[in-house]
Design a protein around this motif. Structure first.
Motif, PDB file in Angstrom:
ATOM      1  N   GLU A 202       0.829  -1.210   0.000  1.00 47.53           N
ATOM      2  CA  GLU A 202       0.000   0.000   0.000  1.00 47.53           C
ATOM      3  C   GLU A 202       0.863   1.260   0.000  1.00 47.53           C
ATOM      4  N   GLU A 203       1.881   1.246   0.844  1.00 48.61           N
ATOM      5  CA  GLU A 203       2.729   2.433   0.954  1.00 48.61           C
ATOM      6  C   GLU A 203       3.438   2.712  -0.383  1.00 48.61           C
ATOM      7  N   ASP A 204       3.917   1.639  -0.991  1.00 50.42           N
ATOM      8  CA  ASP A 204       4.603   1.793  -2.293  1.00 50.42           C
ATOM      9  C   ASP A 204       3.650   2.335  -3.346  1.00 50.42           C
ATOM     10  N   VAL A 205       2.415   1.817  -3.333  1.00 52.25           N
ATOM     11  CA  VAL A 205       1.436   2.273  -4.325  1.00 52.25           C
ATOM     12  C   VAL A 205       1.164   3.760  -4.118  1.00 52.25           C
ATOM     13  N   ASN A 206       0.979   4.162  -2.871  1.00 49.75           N
ATOM     14  CA  ASN A 206       0.685   5.570  -2.593  1.00 49.75           C
ATOM     15  C   ASN A 206       1.851   6.473  -2.989  1.00 49.75           C
ATOM     16  N   LYS A 207       3.058   5.962  -2.753  1.00 53.19           N
ATOM     17  CA  LYS A 207       4.232   6.801  -2.972  1.00 53.19           C
ATOM     18  C   LYS A 207       4.654   6.830  -4.444  1.00 53.19           C
ATOM     19  N   ARG A 208       4.538   5.691  -5.112  1.00 57.18           N
ATOM     20  CA  ARG A 208       5.176   5.568  -6.428  1.00 57.18           C
ATOM     21  C   ARG A 208       4.216   5.592  -7.614  1.00 57.18           C
ATOM     22  N   VAL A 209       2.947   5.285  -7.364  1.00 59.64           N
ATOM     23  CA  VAL A 209       2.017   5.213  -8.504  1.00 59.64           C
ATOM     24  C   VAL A 209       1.389   6.583  -8.742  1.00 59.64           C
ATOM     25  N   ARG A 210       1.521   7.035  -9.986  1.00 58.25           N
ATOM     26  CA  ARG A 210       0.982   8.355 -10.322  1.00 58.25           C
ATOM     27  C   ARG A 210      -0.536   8.325 -10.336  1.00 58.25           C
ATOM     28  N   ASP A 211      -1.085   7.280 -10.933  1.00 59.68           N
ATOM     29  CA  ASP A 211      -2.548   7.208 -11.067  1.00 59.68           C
ATOM     30  C   ASP A 211      -2.962   5.739 -11.103  1.00 59.68           C
ATOM     31  N   TRP A 212      -3.977   5.409 -10.323  1.00 58.22           N
ATOM     32  CA  TRP A 212      -4.506   4.032 -10.363  1.00 58.22           C
ATOM     33  C   TRP A 212      -5.941   4.096 -10.884  1.00 58.22           C
ATOM     34  N   LYS A 213      -6.108   3.680 -12.129  1.00 60.34           N
ATOM     35  CA  LYS A 213      -7.438   3.729 -12.730  1.00 60.34           C
ATOM     36  C   LYS A 213      -8.137   2.399 -12.504  1.00 60.34           C
ATOM     37  N   VAL A 214      -9.214   2.440 -11.712  1.00 60.53           N
ATOM     38  CA  VAL A 214     -10.020   1.236 -11.530  1.00 60.53           C
ATOM     39  C   VAL A 214     -11.257   1.415 -12.398  1.00 60.53           C
ATOM     40  N   LEU A 215     -11.336   0.631 -13.456  1.00 64.52           N
ATOM     41  CA  LEU A 215     -12.391   0.834 -14.449  1.00 64.52           C
ATOM     42  C   LEU A 215     -13.563  -0.081 -14.127  1.00 64.52           C
ATOM     43  N   GLU A 216     -14.652   0.532 -13.685  1.00 61.19           N
ATOM     44  CA  GLU A 216     -15.790  -0.272 -13.234  1.00 61.19           C
ATOM     45  C   GLU A 216     -16.831  -0.469 -14.326  1.00 61.19           C
ATOM     46  N   SER A 217     -16.816   0.381 -15.325  1.00 60.75           N
ATOM     47  CA  SER A 217     -17.798   0.241 -16.403  1.00 60.75           C
ATOM     48  C   SER A 217     -17.085   0.029 -17.736  1.00 60.75           C
TER      49      SER A 217
END
Lengths: 274, 574
Positions: A202-217
């Motif tokens: 979680e910490e790595d994702v928050n720190k290193r990921v610019r954008d997390w697109k969760v596509l629900e539709s």
């Protein structure tokens, strides 16, 4: 240790594009290309628990007298000391053994079929075998030279996807390029976040990921348009189920058949360095 | 995330985790059954083909059958399954030596089909080596399916070979001994138990489906001391025949590609030549077991010259079949040639010493078979047990041992490596367990790299360098180019000794001036054997490892010795 990328050179225009993709990957990630110029149409790769015989298509042996010069030229222009792999061991006199202790390997989508047959949506059986057996991720290069400016990790929640995410972090660290995540949601978005948390990422994702697109539709095919054309796509192959050794996994199959980007595929035996 | 399907990994079951011998015994039984079935499949295929070809064998044009068979066999191997020609036993030994017994799945059936085409059409070869390849590949792939480790996989490869030999000869002890002596090259209780069980399984499959029969049954021989002494001469003749067969096989393998470049045409030419010899002397055709039965029974027609010519013709036909691209093994030809050698020797003795009463010539045929097998394979135990089992001839055990031992010894002096191992030895690929070469092959340069070295730049003054030396525990310091980061050379502590006691020089001398730019380096790709040779040649104890012009670390003999010891303990522990 400097990571090494294994590249089988095909002395054709397609082979040149593939080598350029390999070289670009190495420049971005700090890896060193190790080039193999085949002298026989087949070779063996002895992995930890499997031996894969790769039967190359005849174009790999095109103009052997110029192959080394062509590869050397591309490597030198891009700042790499040419490193060629000469097989030291042979299972039979015309069947060399190729080492498998590389950090990456670059393949076109098929290395057995003629290049004219290779197209989107088709990954040859040998390449599938290599992805399945290798400890290293396999770079499936696009058919033309395609530099990339960002990294996109497809995260569907499988163990291979977790490994792909860890590899994405490693590539971001080495290249300094922005990292994005894509998830085609089949469950509630919270489930994926919990999964990341449970893997202590979680910490790595928050720190290193610019954008997390969760596509629900929308379907995956429709949503793939959102993936930047100049991104390196990292994803895990071979999902769950009894036939996991036969097919890449339904999502991975769709992604590789729709996206023309360079794909970095993480197989089930990949050991992630995080 | 872990797969719930644990049945695929019996190695993880609690009962087998207590002792993996149980696991190997269970899977060894499965491997023995499968390889036994593979051997029976080949046997059945051969009987069918030989019967079919037999209808036309009396015609003058029958010589085309071996040509067609060899041609189809080579096309099948090269174009359909994409494996090279040959019987495959060296490939099995190579895989066991270097890759923990990993073999391709296709090898489980490819040699069965190709050798069936070659031998069934009249080519002079044997079905035993192809079934060994098949059984070994079955063992390897069953081990892969159950995700077993290298050591377990190697044992199952041995189980496959043992099951195949046991089944095809109805000879469990010979199968077991062959697997340990020829394929694995080591004897240990852990190996032998599953291999013994696989041998039993393979034999039982053969007995259940084909009946329990001794292949070459014969009368009881009454052997006296004169016969035993005469067997020494037979051993010398058998050794000569073994060497001749080995040399002709190798010569044909070298010459044939130069004469005909197209592989299938080459195989067809070799087959046609065998077919033509067969028109004149049918004894050379096929596996030749029926001729062996005649010879052991003392019913082989003709006189001394005829049997001597038959022996030479069989050697030539085998060399033409296998050396020109046909598929098959040398076991069966060795039995035919060996029995012909025995008969020739007996008939010569009878001619030279007509007043002496010798044992029946069938006994010498039997001893000749043991001699040829022992000479070609340089595996005396395999020769002894195989002949005892396939002939039921325990009463000939004393001369059998003498012939096997002497033939093996003579062949060893003339040709130190057996037919199966020659290529591997020539290429430096034979790595038997527990040997220096095997231990070194399992250690990679990158496992030995010491990374606690401090790199310095060429423009660094000696004063700064001395401060670094104070902090470091090493004697060597890599020097890198400031601009490119490329490896430029090395500085040893001895190199700064002349300046150490002269502080005036601390700011006047730069590292680039005292470094040694002509340093021998190694690459992470190098074989450890080559690295050690370099170290020994230059009398070095450590060397820098450089990749793509960049310094990666140091490799030293001290670290190597430590790793070597650990690896040796792993390889020799049970």
């Amino acid at each position: 240790m400097i990571p090494r990328l294994f590249h089988i050179f095909r002395n054709t225009p397609l082979g040149r594009e593939t080598l350029l993709n390999s070289v670009y990957f190495c420049q971005q990630t700090g890896a060193v290309p190790v080039v193999y110029i085949p002298e026989h149409t087949k070779f063996l790769m002895y992995f930890e628990n499997e031996v894969v015989q790769v039967d190359l298509d005849a174009s790999y042996l095109t103009s052997p007298e110029t192959a080394k010069n062509h590869a050397t030229e591309i490597l030198l222009i891009n700042g790499f000391e040419p490193t060629f792999l000469g097989p030291k061991h042979f299972t039979a006199s015309t069947l060399p053994d190729i080492p498998t202790d590389f950090d990456f390997m670059c393949c076109p989508r098929s290395i057995t079929d003629l290049s004219s047959k290779i197209g989107m949506g088709y990954i040859g059986p040998r390449v599938r075998n290599i992805v399945n057996a290798a400890r290293f991720p396999v770079l499936l290069s696009s058919t033309g030279y395609k530099p990339w400016k960002s990294i996109v990790v497809f995260f569907g929640g499988s163990s291979n996807a977790v490994n792909a995410l860890k590899l994405g972090f490693r590539l971001k660290r080495n290249s300094g390029l922005p990292l994005d995540m894509f998830t085609q949601a089949e469950k509630k978005p919270q489930v994926y976040r919990e999964l990341v948390k449970s893997q202590q990422l979680e910490e790595d994702v928050n720190k290193r990921v610019r954008d997390w697109k969760v596509l629900e539709s929308g379907s995956l095919e429709e949503n793939l348009y959102e993936v930047p054309h100049d991104a390196l796509v990292v994803m895990g192959a071979f999902g769950h189920g009894l036939i996991k050794n036969l097919v890449f996994g339904s999502k991975a199959e769709k992604i590789q058949s729709v996206l023309p980007n360079n794909l970095l595929i993480v197989g089930p035996r990949y050991s992630a360095v995080h | 995330m872990r797969s719930p399907i644990q049945w695929r990994f019996p190695g993880n079951w609690a009962i087998f985790r207590m002792d993996d011998r149980l696991l190997l015994m269970l899977i060894g039984t499965i491997v023995g059954i499968c390889s036994g079935l593979a051997a029976l499949a080949l046997n059945t295929g051969l009987i069918f083909m030989l019967k079919w070809v037999h209808h036309w064998s009396s015609h003058w044009w029958a010589f085309v059958f071996p040509a067609l068979g060899a041609c189809m066999s080579s096309l099948f191997l090269e174009k359909i399954v994409k494996e090279g020609a040959g019987h495959g036993v060296p490939e099995v030994i190579y895989s066991v030596s270097r890759y923990g017994g990993l073999l391709r799945l296709r090898s489980g059936f490819s040699r069965i089909i190709s050798s069936c085409l070659t031998i069934g059409s009249g080519g002079s070869a044997g079905p035993e080596a192809p079934v060994v390849m098949s059984g070994a590949a079955i063992g390897s792939n069953i081990a892969r399916y159950f995700a077993l480790n290298d050591r377990q996989r190697i044992i199952l490869v041995g189980c496959g070979a043992a099951g195949a030999i046991s089944s095809i000869f109805n000879a469990p002890i010979a199968g077991m001994v062959f697997a340990a002596e020829v394929i694995l090259g080591e004897w240990s209780a852990v190996n032998i138990i599953p291999i013994a069980i696989a041998s039993v399984a393979g034999t039982e499959i053969s007995r259940t489906l084909q009946g329990n029969q001794v292949i070459f049954s014969h009368q009881v021989f009454s052997i006296d001391i004169g016969d035993i002494l005469a067997s020494v001469g037979l051993a010398a003749l058998a050794a000569a025949a073994s060497i001749l067969l080995t040399h002709w096989l190798r010569a044909m393998q070298k010459i044939s590609p130069r004469i005909i470049h197209i592989f299938w045409l080459r195989a067809a030419a070799g087959g046609a030549a065998v077919g033509m010899i067969g028109l004149w002397m049918p004894v050379v055709l096929g596996e030749g077991y029926d001729r062996v039965v005649q010879m052991i029974g003392g019913n082989f027609p003709g006189g001394l010259m005829f049997v001597a010519i038959a022996c030479i013709a069989k050697i030539l036909a085998t060399s033409l079949t296998l050396g020109w691209g046909g598929s098959g093994g040398i076991f069966a030809p060795c039995l035919v040639i060996g029995s012909a050698v025995g008969l020739t020797y007996h008939r010569a003795l009878t001619l030279i010493l007509p007043s002496v009463t010798w044992v029946n010539e069938g006994c010498f045929a039997l001893l000749g078979m043991a001699g040829l097998i022992s000479g070609m394979l340089q595996a005396p135990l395999t020769g002894i047990f195989l002949i005892v089992e396939i002939t039921g001839g325990y009463n000939v055990i004393l001369p059998l041992i003498i012939v096997s031992a002497i033939t093996t010894t003579i062949c060893y002096y003339i040709e130190p490596a057996s037919y199966y191992l020659k290529d591997l030895v020539d290429r430096g690929h034979l790595l038997r367990p527990g040997t220096d070469a095997r231990v070194l092959s399992d250690i990679k340069v990158h496992e030995l790299i010491e990374k606690d070295c401090i790199s310095v730049s060429q423009s660094m003054p000696l004063r700064d360098f001395i401060k670094i030396v104070e902090k470091s525990t090493r004697n060597f310091f890599p020097v890198e180019d400031e601009k490119t980061g490329h490896f430029a050379g090395m500085v040893h502590l001895d190199d700064i000794r002349p300046y150490l006691f002269n502080p005036m020089m601390y700011d006047a001398v730069l590292v680039g001036q005292i470094m040694n730019p002509d340093v021998e380096t190694v690459s992470p790709e190098d074989d450890l054997t080559e690295v050690l040779q370099k170290m020994d040649a230059q009398k070095l104890f450590s060397m820098p490892v450089v990749l793509n012009n960049r310094f990666v670390g140091m490799i030293s003999k001290a670290t190597l010795l430590d790793k070597y010891r650990k690896e040796l303990m792993v390889q020799t522990s049970v």
